[in-house]
Design a protein around this motif. Structure first.
Motif, mmCIF file in Angstrom:
data_model
loop_
_atom_site.group_PDB
_atom_site.id
_atom_site.type_symbol
_atom_site.label_atom_id
_atom_site.label_comp_id
_atom_site.label_asym_id
_atom_site.label_seq_id
_atom_site.Cartn_x
_atom_site.Cartn_y
_atom_site.Cartn_z
ATOM 1 N N LYS A 5 -8.227 -0.951 -16.810
ATOM 2 C CA LYS A 5 -9.127 0.201 -16.969
ATOM 3 C C LYS A 5 -8.795 1.236 -15.912
ATOM 4 O O LYS A 5 -8.262 0.902 -14.846
ATOM 5 C CB LYS A 5 -10.580 -0.256 -16.772
ATOM 6 C CG LYS A 5 -11.095 -1.104 -17.909
ATOM 7 C CD LYS A 5 -12.599 -1.282 -17.729
ATOM 8 C CE LYS A 5 -13.100 -2.459 -18.537
ATOM 9 N NZ LYS A 5 -12.691 -3.755 -17.988
ATOM 10 N N PRO A 6 -9.091 2.525 -16.172
ATOM 11 C CA PRO A 6 -8.833 3.526 -15.135
ATOM 12 C C PRO A 6 -9.555 3.158 -13.850
ATOM 13 O O PRO A 6 -10.705 2.720 -13.864
ATOM 14 C CB PRO A 6 -9.379 4.820 -15.734
ATOM 15 C CG PRO A 6 -9.320 4.601 -17.203
ATOM 16 C CD PRO A 6 -9.560 3.144 -17.418
ATOM 17 N N GLY A 7 -8.876 3.314 -12.744
ATOM 18 C CA GLY A 7 -9.455 2.941 -11.446
ATOM 19 C C GLY A 7 -8.352 2.819 -10.427
ATOM 20 O O GLY A 7 -7.190 3.136 -10.695
ATOM 21 N N GLU A 8 -8.737 2.365 -9.251
ATOM 22 C CA GLU A 8 -7.724 2.238 -8.205
ATOM 23 C C GLU A 8 -7.954 0.975 -7.411
ATOM 24 O O GLU A 8 -9.064 0.422 -7.406
ATOM 25 C CB GLU A 8 -7.756 3.455 -7.285
ATOM 26 C CG GLU A 8 -9.115 3.689 -6.644
ATOM 27 C CD GLU A 8 -9.102 4.875 -5.708
ATOM 28 O OE1 GLU A 8 -8.523 5.891 -6.076
ATOM 29 O OE2 GLU A 8 -9.675 4.765 -4.613
ATOM 30 N N ALA A 9 -6.898 0.482 -6.772
ATOM 31 C CA ALA A 9 -7.024 -0.730 -5.962
ATOM 32 C C ALA A 9 -5.999 -0.670 -4.851
ATOM 33 O O ALA A 9 -4.904 -0.111 -5.016
ATOM 34 C CB ALA A 9 -6.789 -1.963 -6.834
ATOM 35 N N TYR A 10 -6.383 -1.239 -3.700
ATOM 36 C CA TYR A 10 -5.451 -1.339 -2.585
ATOM 37 C C TYR A 10 -5.398 -2.792 -2.142
ATOM 38 O O TYR A 10 -6.409 -3.344 -1.717
ATOM 39 C CB TYR A 10 -5.888 -0.428 -1.435
ATOM 40 C CG TYR A 10 -4.961 -0.471 -0.231
ATOM 41 C CD1 TYR A 10 -3.636 -0.084 -0.343
ATOM 42 C CD2 TYR A 10 -5.417 -0.893 1.014
ATOM 43 C CE1 TYR A 10 -2.788 -0.119 0.738
ATOM 44 C CE2 TYR A 10 -4.566 -0.931 2.102
ATOM 45 C CZ TYR A 10 -3.250 -0.537 1.968
ATOM 46 O OH TYR A 10 -2.421 -0.574 3.029
ATOM 47 N N GLY A 11 -4.265 -3.432 -2.322
ATOM 48 C CA GLY A 11 -4.117 -4.820 -1.882
ATOM 49 C C GLY A 11 -3.256 -4.848 -0.648
ATOM 50 O O GLY A 11 -2.186 -4.249 -0.616
ATOM 51 N N ARG A 12 -3.719 -5.520 0.394
ATOM 52 C CA ARG A 12 -2.910 -5.569 1.617
ATOM 53 C C ARG A 12 -2.921 -6.971 2.169
ATOM 54 O O ARG A 12 -3.916 -7.708 2.040
ATOM 55 C CB ARG A 12 -3.421 -4.585 2.645
ATOM 56 C CG ARG A 12 -4.851 -4.830 3.065
ATOM 57 C CD ARG A 12 -5.190 -3.946 4.226
ATOM 58 N NE ARG A 12 -6.493 -4.315 4.789
ATOM 59 C CZ ARG A 12 -6.958 -3.813 5.918
ATOM 60 N NH1 ARG A 12 -6.251 -2.947 6.594
ATOM 61 N NH2 ARG A 12 -8.127 -4.191 6.388
ATOM 62 N N ILE A 13 -1.824 -7.358 2.785
ATOM 63 C CA ILE A 13 -1.748 -8.657 3.430
ATOM 64 C C ILE A 13 -1.094 -8.491 4.793
ATOM 65 O O ILE A 13 -0.530 -7.444 5.112
ATOM 66 C CB ILE A 13 -0.929 -9.678 2.602
ATOM 67 C CG1 ILE A 13 0.518 -9.227 2.515
ATOM 68 C CG2 ILE A 13 -1.517 -9.883 1.237
ATOM 69 C CD1 ILE A 13 1.442 -10.322 2.130
ATOM 70 N N GLU A 14 -1.195 -9.553 5.585
ATOM 71 C CA GLU A 14 -0.512 -9.580 6.872
ATOM 72 C C GLU A 14 0.901 -10.106 6.612
ATOM 73 O O GLU A 14 1.146 -11.303 6.636
ATOM 74 C CB GLU A 14 -1.268 -10.481 7.851
ATOM 75 C CG GLU A 14 -0.627 -10.627 9.214
ATOM 76 C CD GLU A 14 -0.726 -9.376 10.076
ATOM 77 O OE1 GLU A 14 -1.680 -8.608 9.876
ATOM 78 O OE2 GLU A 14 0.142 -9.180 10.928
ATOM 79 N N ALA A 15 1.803 -9.194 6.313
ATOM 80 C CA ALA A 15 3.202 -9.588 6.137
ATOM 81 C C ALA A 15 3.786 -9.887 7.520
ATOM 82 O O ALA A 15 3.203 -9.477 8.531
ATOM 83 C CB ALA A 15 3.968 -8.466 5.452
ATOM 84 N N PRO A 16 4.900 -10.597 7.590
ATOM 85 C CA PRO A 16 5.456 -10.918 8.907
ATOM 86 C C PRO A 16 5.680 -9.703 9.797
ATOM 87 O O PRO A 16 5.616 -9.799 11.002
ATOM 88 C CB PRO A 16 6.787 -11.581 8.560
ATOM 89 C CG PRO A 16 6.590 -12.146 7.217
ATOM 90 C CD PRO A 16 5.648 -11.247 6.520
ATOM 91 N N LYS A 17 5.922 -8.550 9.185
ATOM 92 C CA LYS A 17 6.218 -7.376 9.998
ATOM 93 C C LYS A 17 4.993 -6.508 10.253
ATOM 94 O O LYS A 17 5.075 -5.581 11.045
ATOM 95 C CB LYS A 17 7.300 -6.553 9.306
ATOM 96 C CG LYS A 17 8.621 -7.284 9.241
ATOM 97 C CD LYS A 17 9.652 -6.488 8.514
ATOM 98 C CE LYS A 17 11.029 -7.084 8.712
ATOM 99 N NZ LYS A 17 11.166 -8.433 8.149
ATOM 100 N N GLY A 18 3.892 -6.786 9.581
ATOM 101 C CA GLY A 18 2.694 -5.972 9.764
ATOM 102 C C GLY A 18 1.938 -5.849 8.470
ATOM 103 O O GLY A 18 2.102 -6.669 7.568
#
Lengths: 391, 385
Positions: free
Chosen positions: B314-327
């Motif tokens: 559906k129209p919308g937005e999302a931000y997925g973030r993780i602690e990757a090894p570099k940041g």
């Protein structure tokens, strides 16, 4: 029989020289000596390069070269052929004459140094009275070649490398000379043959090597450090500084000129190892009296190879120092220690025989080393740290 | 009349800056042994001291974000492998997380465990090889690097047997993982984890109290905490500056609340702190791995009802973030209801961590520049995207 084996090369040379008429004999003798040096040491260079690549490989969980010939022993041959048939590139704006001369000068002066090294009993090519002085004069000329290479390439990395090389080599020339002067004081001679003769005596089957005296040992350590810096080996390989300066002063060299630099570097390393062995480790004298049955030239080359192995080990272990740290180390620690060592050598001379001079000289040097190290460490702002955790 | 080619060649390689005398301008890179790929630093030197440094990015630009906006959601997954090619599994996870947030997809528990195990293994191999490269840049002739690669090899072998590829894993899916981690894989992982403490001890014996390493790294390339926060630095670099910010703790993504682990913090923000924080993080990752490998439950490795391909969020937005090894690695997606995102944006840790390079290098020696650069821990695939 033992004596025969020991003198086999000397006798061979005399036999060959004896075949020609009298007026030609000195010239033929000189030519034979030069041919011997030019045959043996590049061969030894090939062996030590292979040893370095294999040994370093083993230290790093690698196998090292193993494709050319059985176990990769023909790798130096392959490398040599590769260097010969590669295109010789010269930068457009380089100073062509100087660019061409630099590797030649390096190879010439490093081979000149061998003329005075005693490689076995009666096996000094030019038994010069001031052999040590001649050796250092030749060693210092290598700096000229490096600066020529760095300057003529017209490359910024080369220039930086040459700047570093000249600063470093001039700085470490001083402790190198001063630590050798201790040996000159103890023997009273600049002749390398005389220095070996003095060390070729035994008490209870043990040799009189200078490394077994307090100031001899201190000088040996300082000499080893300065020699490492002098030959641009890790951890003092700043002029080449691969990760910073690409290849330092020989960045713009390719093909056989590069091979000449490579050869010059290793041959210089072999020759300074030979000098170190001569000054401190008894040159061609055997480590135990009973081992005198083994030919003297074997011991000389064995000592060189041990020294080379030590270099390889250091290269596999240490990161590189920085320019200012290197200079600080030379002028603030190594140089004062070598100067003190001169005083101690004088004291040793005038205290006469007995156990007292051993105690006094060792105590002075040990105290100076510990104190100098403490003060040096305190003025530095680094040390082990402890870490905290969040929560 | 412009100068001829010969004159240009023959011009002395120095420049004049008012009041500074003769300075030397050196372009370090893009062809340079220690720029980790194609990256250029235009350095202005006074002798060996750095006066100015200008990083030049973009030699490896591959139009990632535009590609993301033209291909479908699943089709983008293999492209994320190519961002930070040392840690493709964490890239996969961050992207899968963003899409899962966008479509509201839940992840089965076993899949969460698998993701944690793979992410922590990725972190360990990344940190080990980063330290290897760092010492390489200090001039150690490859010994620490080869030690690190020996361990990395074992981890990559596991990745290969599990995902079919050593570096381009393409393993995570929206709502789980592509294939199950069988008991054989888990046992292989357990074997790696039991062997790793010995490796880290050996590594530390070689490096941590090495006087040359300490002299080269302590007090060099200092990054102050306020600058780090203002510049948006994340990951081990930020924590080495003493700021407690670990997205595993802050965001509670995945199932990281279930594991007990600590966040090591540096004090000085110099190269040595960055090195030590990475070493300590490897030890903490080992703790997480031990717990995860013990507790991993049975069950589906992917939500059976999850739509993998051909879906239209559906129209919308999302931000997925993780602690990757570099940041912090983040993917920002805007959907307009189509089969591909309307806007696809990557927040790359390598690139943002690299922006403070000049601040860390000014006044240092030219030899320190490459070491500072190595301590940032970048992969050019992610910097230039």
């Amino acid at each position: 029989m033992t004596n025969m084996l020991d003198q086999v090369f000397v006798l061979l040379k005399h036999r060959i020289v004896g075949l020609v008429p009298m007026p030609v004999q000195p010239i033929l003798g000189a030519v034979l000596s030069v041919v011997a040096i030019l045959a043996v040491f590049p061969g030894l260079f090939a062996i030590s390069v292979l040893l370095e690549r294999k040994g370093l490989g083993r230290m790093q969980n690698r196998i090292g070269p193993n494709r050319v010939g059985p176990l990769g022993v023909l790798q130096p041959v392959a490398d040599g052929i590769k260097a010969l048939i590669k295109e010789d590139l010269v930068p457009y704006s380089a100073d062509h004459v100087v660019h061409f001369l630099a590797p030649v000068v390096l190879v010439v002066v490093v081979f000149m140094g061998y003329a005075v090294l005693p490689m076995g009993r009666n096996m000094t090519f030019v038994p010069m009275d001031a052999g040590l002085l001649f050796y250092f004069a030749m060693g210092a000329s290598a700096e000229l070649s490096i600066f020529m290479a760095g300057w003529s390439s017209r490359n910024k990395y080369s220039l930086l490398g040459a700047m570093r090389a000249v600063a470093q080599m001039i700085s470490y020339e001083v402790p190198l000379l001063l630590s050798s002067v201790v040996i000159v004081m103890m023997t009273g001679s600049l002749s390398l043959d005389k220095i070996v003769e003095v060390q070729n005596q035994y008490t209870w089957g043990l040799p009189h090597w200078f490394v077994f005296t307090p100031m001899g040992f201190a000088a040996f350590v300082m000499f080893a450090i300065a020699a490492t810096a002098e030959t641009n080996r890790s951890p003092f390989d700043l002029p080449e500084g691969e990760s910073e300066l690409v290849a330092g002063y020989f960045t713009e060299y390719s093909g056989f000129k590069f091979a000449e630099f490579f050869l010059g570097e290793y041959v210089a390393m072999l020759s300074i190892s030979g000098l170190g062995a001569t000054l401190f480790l008894g040159g061609w004298s055997a480590p135990l009296e009973i081992l005198n049955v083994v030919p003297s030239w074997f011991w000389f080359f064995a000592k060189i190879m041990v020294w080379i192995c030590f270099y390889i080990w250091m290269r596999g272990t240490f990161p590189r120092l920085r320019q200012d740290q290197l200079m600080n180390f030379a002028w603030k620690f190594v140089l004062p220690m070598t100067l003190l060592n001169l005083l101690v050598a004088g004291l040793w001379r005038f205290m006469g025989e007995g156990w007292l001079r051993w105690v006094v000289c060792s105590a002075i040097l040990l105290a100076a080393y510990v104190l100098g190290g403490r003060i040096g460490m305190r003025s530095k702002k680094f040390g082990p740290r402890s870490y905290r955790y969040a929560e | 009349m412009s100068e001829s080619l010969l004159e240009a060649w023959n011009r002395p390689p120095t420049i004049e800056v008012d009041g500074e005398g003769e300075l030397l301008e050196v372009a370090m890179g893009p062809h340079h042994p220690s720029t980790h790929g194609v990256f250029r630093m235009d350095v202005v030197l006074d002798g060996e001291r750095v006066i100015k440094l200008k990083p030049v990015f973009g030699y490896l630009h591959r139009n990632h974000e535009q590609i993301g906006q033209t291909v479908g959601y699943l089709q983008m997954m293999p492209y994320t492998d190519r961002l930070d090619y040392f840690c493709s599994l964490t890239n996969n996870w961050a992207y899968a997380l963003a899409v899962e947030k966008l479509v509201g997809q839940a992840v089965p528990e076993r899949a969460e465990y698998i993701r944690v195990i793979l992410a922590e293994l990725t972190r360990i191999q990344n940190h080990a090889s980063t330290i290897g490269f760092l010492t390489q840049e200090m001039g150690a002739s490859g010994t620490p690097l080869m030690y690190a690669f020996r361990e990395r090899e074992k981890i990559l072998d596991l990745f290969e047997s599990l995902t079919g590829s050593r570096m381009m894993c393409n393993y995570m899916r929206f709502g789980g993982c592509r294939v199950d981690m069988t008991e054989a894989h888990l046992n292989a992982a357990r074997k790696i984890v039991t062997g790793l403490p010995r490796f880290i001890d050996e590594f530390e014996n070689l490096l941590t109290s090495n006087e040359i390493l300490m002299a080269r790294s302590q007090g060099m390339g200092v990054l102050k905490p306020d600058l780090a926060v203002n510049a948006g630095i994340t990951g081990p670099m930020l924590r080495a500056s003493g700021v407690n910010y670990d997205i595993r703790k802050v965001d509670h993504y995945g199932i990281y609340d279930r594991f007990s682990f600590r966040v090591p913090l540096g004090e000085h923000g110099d190269i040595y702190d960055r090195y030590m924080v990475r070493v300590l993080e490897m030890r903490e990752s080992l703790k997480i791995l031990e717990q995860a490998l013990k507790d991993i439950p049975a069950g589906p490795f992917i939500d059976p009802k999850a739509k993998i391909r051909g879906f239209k969020p559906k129209p919308g937005e999302a931000y997925g973030r993780i602690e990757a090894p570099k940041g912090e690695l983040g993917f920002y997606l805007i959907s307009d209801g189509g089969t591909s995102p309307y806007r696809f944006r990557i927040r790359p840790p390598s690139f943002i961590n690299l922006t403070v390079l000049e601040d860390m290098c000014i006044g240092q020696n030219v030899a320190d520049v490459v070491v500072v650069f190595g301590s940032v821990d970048i992969v050019l695939g992610e910097v230039d995207r």
